[in-house]
Design a protein around this motif. Structure first.
Motif, PDB file in Angstrom:
ATOM      1  N   UNK A  96       5.280  18.712  -5.041  1.00 40.12           N
ATOM      2  CA  UNK A  96       5.175  17.289  -5.403  1.00 40.12           C
ATOM      3  C   UNK A  96       6.535  16.608  -5.385  1.00 40.12           C
ATOM      4  N   UNK A  97       7.583  17.352  -5.598  1.00 40.74           N
ATOM      5  CA  UNK A  97       8.920  16.756  -5.491  1.00 40.74           C
ATOM      6  C   UNK A  97       9.217  16.359  -4.038  1.00 40.74           C
ATOM      7  N   UNK A  98       8.874  17.238  -3.097  1.00 41.31           N
ATOM      8  CA  UNK A  98       9.065  16.915  -1.680  1.00 41.31           C
ATOM      9  C   UNK A  98       8.218  15.711  -1.284  1.00 41.31           C
ATOM     10  N   UNK A  99       6.993  15.643  -1.772  1.00 43.78           N
ATOM     11  CA  UNK A  99       6.125  14.499  -1.480  1.00 43.78           C
ATOM     12  C   UNK A  99       6.707  13.210  -2.053  1.00 43.78           C
ATOM     13  N   UNK A 100       7.221  13.284  -3.265  1.00 43.38           N
ATOM     14  CA  UNK A 100       7.823  12.110  -3.906  1.00 43.38           C
ATOM     15  C   UNK A 100       9.056  11.631  -3.140  1.00 43.38           C
ATOM     16  N   UNK A 101       9.911  12.544  -2.740  1.00 40.72           N
ATOM     17  CA  UNK A 101      11.111  12.166  -1.982  1.00 40.72           C
ATOM     18  C   UNK A 101      10.737  11.528  -0.639  1.00 40.72           C
ATOM     19  N   UNK A 102       9.712  12.073   0.009  1.00 40.42           N
ATOM     20  CA  UNK A 102       9.280  11.517   1.297  1.00 40.42           C
ATOM     21  C   UNK A 102       8.742  10.097   1.123  1.00 40.42           C
ATOM     22  N   UNK A 103       7.903   9.879   0.107  1.00 37.24           N
ATOM     23  CA  UNK A 103       7.340   8.547  -0.119  1.00 37.24           C
ATOM     24  C   UNK A 103       8.424   7.545  -0.523  1.00 37.24           C
ATOM     25  N   UNK A 104       9.405   7.986  -1.267  1.00 39.44           N
ATOM     26  CA  UNK A 104      10.501   7.085  -1.634  1.00 39.44           C
ATOM     27  C   UNK A 104      11.289   6.668  -0.405  1.00 39.44           C
ATOM     28  N   UNK A 105      11.520   7.599   0.504  1.00 40.49           N
ATOM     29  CA  UNK A 105      12.210   7.266   1.743  1.00 40.49           C
ATOM     30  C   UNK A 105      11.390   6.305   2.598  1.00 40.49           C
ATOM     31  N   UNK A 106      10.072   6.541   2.672  1.00 45.34           N
ATOM     32  CA  UNK A 106       9.202   5.649   3.458  1.00 45.34           C
ATOM     33  C   UNK A 106       9.203   4.229   2.906  1.00 45.34           C
ATOM     34  N   UNK A 107       9.164   4.107   1.590  1.00 40.09           N
ATOM     35  CA  UNK A 107       9.169   2.772   0.975  1.00 40.09           C
ATOM     36  C   UNK A 107      10.488   2.058   1.256  1.00 40.09           C
ATOM     37  N   UNK A 108      11.594   2.751   1.169  1.00 42.29           N
ATOM     38  CA  UNK A 108      12.898   2.131   1.437  1.00 42.29           C
ATOM     39  C   UNK A 108      12.982   1.615   2.870  1.00 42.29           C
ATOM     40  N   UNK A 110       0.829  -1.199   0.000  1.00 40.83           N
ATOM     41  CA  UNK A 110       0.000   0.000   0.000  1.00 40.83           C
ATOM     42  C   UNK A 110       0.869   1.257   0.000  1.00 40.83           C
ATOM     43  N   UNK A 111       1.953   1.207   0.768  1.00 43.72           N
ATOM     44  CA  UNK A 111       2.897   2.336   0.753  1.00 43.72           C
ATOM     45  C   UNK A 111       3.565   2.455  -0.609  1.00 43.72           C
ATOM     46  N   UNK A 112       3.848   1.312  -1.234  1.00 40.88           N
ATOM     47  CA  UNK A 112       4.428   1.331  -2.580  1.00 40.88           C
ATOM     48  C   UNK A 112       3.462   1.970  -3.575  1.00 40.88           C
ATOM     49  N   UNK A 113       2.168   1.674  -3.420  1.00 40.54           N
ATOM     50  CA  UNK A 113       1.164   2.263  -4.315  1.00 40.54           C
ATOM     51  C   UNK A 113       1.110   3.778  -4.138  1.00 40.54           C
ATOM     52  N   UNK A 114       1.168   4.249  -2.894  1.00 41.41           N
ATOM     53  CA  UNK A 114       1.194   5.689  -2.647  1.00 41.41           C
ATOM     54  C   UNK A 114       2.455   6.328  -3.236  1.00 41.41           C
ATOM     55  N   UNK A 115       3.561   5.601  -3.158  1.00 40.36           N
ATOM     56  CA  UNK A 115       4.804   6.094  -3.745  1.00 40.36           C
ATOM     57  C   UNK A 115       4.683   6.210  -5.268  1.00 40.36           C
ATOM     58  N   UNK A 116       4.056   5.228  -5.904  1.00 40.58           N
ATOM     59  CA  UNK A 116       3.895   5.268  -7.356  1.00 40.58           C
ATOM     60  C   UNK A 116       2.973   6.417  -7.774  1.00 40.58           C
ATOM     61  N   UNK A 117       1.914   6.663  -7.001  1.00 45.23           N
ATOM     62  CA  UNK A 117       1.028   7.798  -7.303  1.00 45.23           C
ATOM     63  C   UNK A 117       1.780   9.127  -7.154  1.00 45.23           C
ATOM     64  N   UNK A 118       2.606   9.226  -6.117  1.00 43.66           N
ATOM     65  CA  UNK A 118       3.397  10.440  -5.928  1.00 43.66           C
ATOM     66  C   UNK A 118       4.401  10.618  -7.066  1.00 43.66           C
ATOM     67  N   UNK A 119       4.926   9.514  -7.564  1.00 41.64           N
ATOM     68  CA  UNK A 119       5.868   9.583  -8.681  1.00 41.64           C
ATOM     69  C   UNK A 119       5.180  10.085  -9.956  1.00 41.64           C
ATOM     70  N   UNK A 120       3.938   9.615 -10.189  1.00 46.61           N
ATOM     71  CA  UNK A 120       3.195  10.054 -11.371  1.00 46.61           C
ATOM     72  C   UNK A 120       2.889  11.555 -11.281  1.00 46.61           C
ATOM     73  N   UNK A 121       2.446  12.016 -10.111  1.00 43.99           N
ATOM     74  CA  UNK A 121       2.170  13.444  -9.933  1.00 43.99           C
ATOM     75  C   UNK A 121       3.441  14.273 -10.122  1.00 43.99           C
ATOM     76  N   UNK A 122       4.530  13.772  -9.570  1.00 48.65           N
ATOM     77  CA  UNK A 122       5.808  14.487  -9.705  1.00 48.65           C
ATOM     78  C   UNK A 122       6.204  14.621 -11.173  1.00 48.65           C
ATOM     79  N   UNK A 123       6.103  13.537 -11.926  1.00 49.67           N
ATOM     80  CA  UNK A 123       6.460  13.590 -13.343  1.00 49.67           C
ATOM     81  C   UNK A 123       5.494  14.459 -14.140  1.00 49.67           C
ATOM     82  N   UNK A 124       4.198  14.454 -13.764  1.00 46.64           N
ATOM     83  CA  UNK A 124       3.213  15.271 -14.477  1.00 46.64           C
ATOM     84  C   UNK A 124       3.522  16.757 -14.320  1.00 46.64           C
TER      85      UNK A 124
END
Length: 369
Positions: free
Chosen positions: A296-308, A251-265
């Protein structure tokens, strides 16, 4: 003769003096009395009323006002000429961001009350815009036109986790099938042992033979119940690992992927604006896009750290849980098929597995209430 002429002159001068005095008094009374409606209304050549005197009176009155009262906050309304007052002065006082008027009427507040409907409409607008951007990014990635941010190391760990989950789900399914089959076998052995015991009592010539088989089947059934308890404990632990611990990480991975899509958009939007012209119209858009991109970059970095972090803890927990459960499963199965009842019971005690007391059925629905 001279006396007569002097008297005559004095007689004629006295009426003239009285006439002059009367005219002076009339002029003074005309100034002190209210304005005459016929004398104070100037008329132009075409028959219209000339209001230049009224405007002059208004200007003089404004200049005579105190300096603290601004001209922008002063109104002078002129009533009819038959009124007892020549004008009414209405002043508005500015106090604390509010403006009130001396006469009755609506009061306008500077601080507007927020409308909940407008706030909801704004939230829907932002959600629609964000959804549109993300959908466009996903479609462009699938068509191979858009760029995508990839963390190779993290993506590899996520792929391994998903593959392991599928394999663990297969083991869980097979263990549940084994548990069902073993339960049916134990139930059959119990019935077979009861049948042998009944025939041992009724067949005197085969009493010992039926008795041996009855004892064997009952012993197998008892050991089967012990093994069944170990298998069910193994199933419960693996089920918790797969459907709770791993699922929570996914579920955390899914949130990370959504944050990645928003960041790239939003990154793509910013890149497109930077490639265009820079003028007074585009600069505010670029600044706003830069601000949203940073969020969205800050959100993406935070979610990537949480997933790791979660992947690291999951790996440690998975190794610890599976090691204990695999040792339990192996020891229980080996002791069961070796016929070592004591070793089988010792294995369950070692792993703190509690078994149902033989002969005790599940509580009835009345007892549960």
């Amino acid at each position: 003769m001279s006396d007569c002429s002097d008297a005559t002159a004095l007689g004629t001068a006295q009426p003239a003096t009285e006439e002059v005095k009367s005219k002076v008094e009339e002029s003074a009374m005309a100034q002190e009395s209210p304005k005459n409606s016929a004398a104070e209304i100037p008329v132009t050549s075409n028959g219209e009323v000339d209001d230049s005197h009224e405007h002059g009176y208004t200007r003089d009155l404004k200049l005579s006002l105190p300096s603290g009262l601004g001209l922008s906050e002063t109104q002078i309304t002129s009533h009819g000429f038959d009124s007892t007052k020549e004008g009414v002065l209405e002043a508005g006082a500015s106090q604390g961001g509010q403006r009130t008027r001396t006469k009755s009427g609506p009061v306008i507040l500077a601080d507007e009350i927020k409308n909940p409907a407008m706030e909801k409409l704004e939230l829907v607008r932002k959600w629609s815009l964000n959804t549109y951007k993300c959908t466009r990014q996903i479609i462009s990635e699938k068509l191979g036109r858009g760029s995508r941010t990839v963390d190779l190391e993290l993506e590899a760990q996520i792929d391994i986790l998903r593959d392991n989950k599928k394999k663990y789900e297969n083991i869980l399914k097979l263990a549940q099938t084994l548990s069902t089959q073993l339960f049916q076998m134990v139930h059959t052995q119990k019935q077979l042992g009861d049948a042998f015991a009944d025939l041992s009592l009724k067949s005197l010539e085969l009493h010992e033979e039926f008795g041996y088989n009855a004892d064997t089947q009952k012993l197998l059934a008892k050991n089967g119940e012990t093994l069944l308890g170990a298998i069910n404990f193994f199933i419960a632990s693996v089920n918790t690992l797969v459907n709770k611990t791993i699922e929570d990480t996914l579920m955390t991975v899914k949130q990370y992927e959504n944050a990645r899509i928003e960041y790239d958009a939003y990154r793509t939007d910013l890149e497109e604006l930077n490639l265009g012209p820079r003028d007074a119209n585009t600069l505010p858009k670029i600044e706003q896009s830069q601000h949203l991109f940073q969020i969205h970059k800050e959100k993406y970095d935070k979610m990537r750290s949480d997933v790791s972090v979660k992947l690291k803890f999951l790996e440690e927990n998975k190794v610890k849980v599976l090691r204990n459960q695999l040792v339990l499963f192996h020891s229980a199965v080996a002791a069961y098929f070796a016929g070592n009842q004591k070793q089988l019971e010792l294995t369950l005690k070692q792993f703190h597995v509690k078994l149902k007391t033989p002969g005790v059925d599940a509580p009835s629905w009345l007892e549960e209430q």
